[in-house]
Design an enzyme around this catalytic site. Sequence first.
Site, PDB file in Angstrom:
ATOM      1  CG  HIS A  76      39.814  29.723  30.982  1.00  0.00           C
ATOM      2  ND1 HIS A  76      40.574  30.947  29.653  1.00  0.00           N
ATOM      3  CD2 HIS A  76      38.546  30.888  31.558  1.00  0.00           C
ATOM      4  CE1 HIS A  76      39.427  32.110  30.202  1.00  0.00           C
ATOM      5  NE2 HIS A  76      38.960  32.008  31.435  1.00  0.00           N
ATOM      6  CG  HIS A  78      38.058  33.636  35.576  1.00  0.00           C
ATOM      7  ND1 HIS A  78      38.658  34.784  35.846  1.00  0.00           N
ATOM      8  CD2 HIS A  78      37.898  33.067  35.147  1.00  0.00           C
ATOM      9  CE1 HIS A  78      38.991  34.982  34.646  1.00  0.00           C
ATOM     10  NE2 HIS A  78      38.470  33.898  33.992  1.00  0.00           N
ATOM     11  CD  GLN A 171      37.774  41.004  34.558  1.00  0.00           C
ATOM     12  OE1 GLN A 171      36.984  39.730  35.119  1.00  0.00           O
ATOM     13  NE2 GLN A 171      36.322  40.817  32.831  1.00  0.00           N
ATOM     14  CG  HIS A 229      39.956  35.885  29.552  1.00  0.00           C
ATOM     15  ND1 HIS A 229      40.867  35.749  30.011  1.00  0.00           N
ATOM     16  CD2 HIS A 229      38.551  35.202  29.999  1.00  0.00           C
ATOM     17  CE1 HIS A 229      40.187  35.270  31.302  1.00  0.00           C
ATOM     18  NE2 HIS A 229      39.204  34.799  31.444  1.00  0.00           N
ATOM     19  CD  GLU A 232      34.323  35.877  28.068  1.00  0.00           C
ATOM     20  OE1 GLU A 232      35.112  36.340  28.423  1.00  0.00           O
ATOM     21  OE2 GLU A 232      33.419  35.491  28.686  1.00  0.00           O
ATOM     22  CG  ASP A 328      35.197  31.415  32.127  1.00  0.00           C
ATOM     23  OD1 ASP A 328      35.656  31.681  32.826  1.00  0.00           O
ATOM     24  OD2 ASP A 328      35.069  31.905  31.542  1.00  0.00           O
ATOM     25  CD1 TRP A 334      31.176  37.338  33.983  1.00  0.00           C
ATOM     26  CD2 TRP A 334      32.255  36.690  35.718  1.00  0.00           C
ATOM     27  NE1 TRP A 334      32.657  38.354  34.503  1.00  0.00           N
ATOM     28  CE2 TRP A 334      32.744  38.215  35.434  1.00  0.00           C
ATOM     29  CE3 TRP A 334      32.726  36.105  36.928  1.00  0.00           C
ATOM     30  CZ2 TRP A 334      34.207  38.725  35.625  1.00  0.00           C
ATOM     31  CZ3 TRP A 334      33.981  36.527  37.631  1.00  0.00           C
ATOM     32  CH2 TRP A 334      34.314  37.981  37.059  1.00  0.00           C
TER      33      TRP A 334
HETATM   34 FE   FE2 Z   1      38.076  33.433  31.926  1.00  0.00          FE
END
Ligand code: FE2
Length: 449
Positions: A76, A78, A171, A229, A232, A328, A334
Amino acid sequence: MTDAALGPSVRREAGYGGAMLDLLVRAGRLPSGKTPVDIAIKNGRISEISPRIDATAGRVIDAGGRLVAPPFADPHFHMDATLSLGLPRLNRSGTLLEGIALWGELKPLLTVEAVMERALRYCDLAVSQGLLAIRTHVDVCDDKLTAVQALLQVKKQVASYIDLQLVAFPQDGLFRDPTAHTNLLRALEMGVDVVGGIPHFERTMQAGTDSVRTLCEIAEKRGLQVDLHCDESDDPFSRHIETLAAETVRLGLQGRVVGSHCTSMHSMDNYYASKLIPLIAEAQLHIVPNPLINITLQGRSDTYPKRRGMTRVPELRAAGVNVAFGQDCTMDPWYPLGSADMLEVANMGIHAAPMTSREAMSWAFTSVTANGYLAMGLPDPTLRVGGPASMIILQARDPIEAVRMRATRLTVIREGRVLAETAPRLAQLSLPGRPKELDPADYAPIAEG
Ligand code: FE2
């Protein structure tokens, strides 16, 4: 660690018919092994594993009793956002929602070249860290599909050294964003591998449920895997994982579906969780928690106690669910830290779960190796005769020590080819009456059982 010269003890053996090996790894300790073994490599595959192999080889690497393990997998990530920290500004609140808003500000400014440049730099780092299988979500909420174009090119470019899977990730919500559905299908047509989604970000619970159903149907029709996802959120009533399990069974997708994050499970009522977890097991979902991110993004609106938001790893394991930790984010809207280090991820997972038995800590190592491959639908990477000669040599003697020390990746090998080497971390000491050199991994006992 250096190349060992072909000394007098290394000679041709009849067993190899005089044929030279490509590579011989001497005295490596396998994750499950108590005693060191030699590993013979020919034509990209492991041809023999024995306590002692006498044969000539193009190169001999002395592992010196250290751990030799399959390469790491990150199920996982991005990659379209990685290494963009500070573009166009920093995340002030530290929340998931400000991160999504900030990414929305950056998206119109993206170029294919810039995304590729950042992604390739990250891939270099990943290889140096022994991370050779990555599943990255790629945002499809952009009518130009800039990130999709960029990461498809990156996938091609790194194909000889990284298994890179792309997930079409809406997203801004499959239904919440007006063109996400169309763009997701366009991305799949372009060659993106996996169907993604974000049901908890749709406008309503019902829209989230509908998105799960729609996305699973898309995957079923096209014979693809699903990776959502899922929940979350700190909201204990975010229960899209329940729908994901039910849709997986309804459509016969067992074993091909991942629920990522699943942080709401942290906050759920215990009774409901005791019903939910067997449903997840029945659907053969893979669960991918992302400890570094979950414990920093969740609980942000709490006072004290502050929830840490990681999903219920020990309980999922006990039910027989495949749990694979993911990273992630690395330096993006993030998360300001990260270093492609799956041992850091495993280490944090142990703390956040919490789970400190020898068995569970050893499992944490497996969760960032074999379990990640399983979640991604890739072949089992366990080092075995006839299997691919892809492995890493770590400055540690066993999996627990590797996680504890976040051990240096001394040698990274893919199908018999050395991709990266790092010198061991050794401190030179100037202390009265003490040794001159310290290997920080040297004084730890070997794990028992
Ligand atoms: Fe993610």
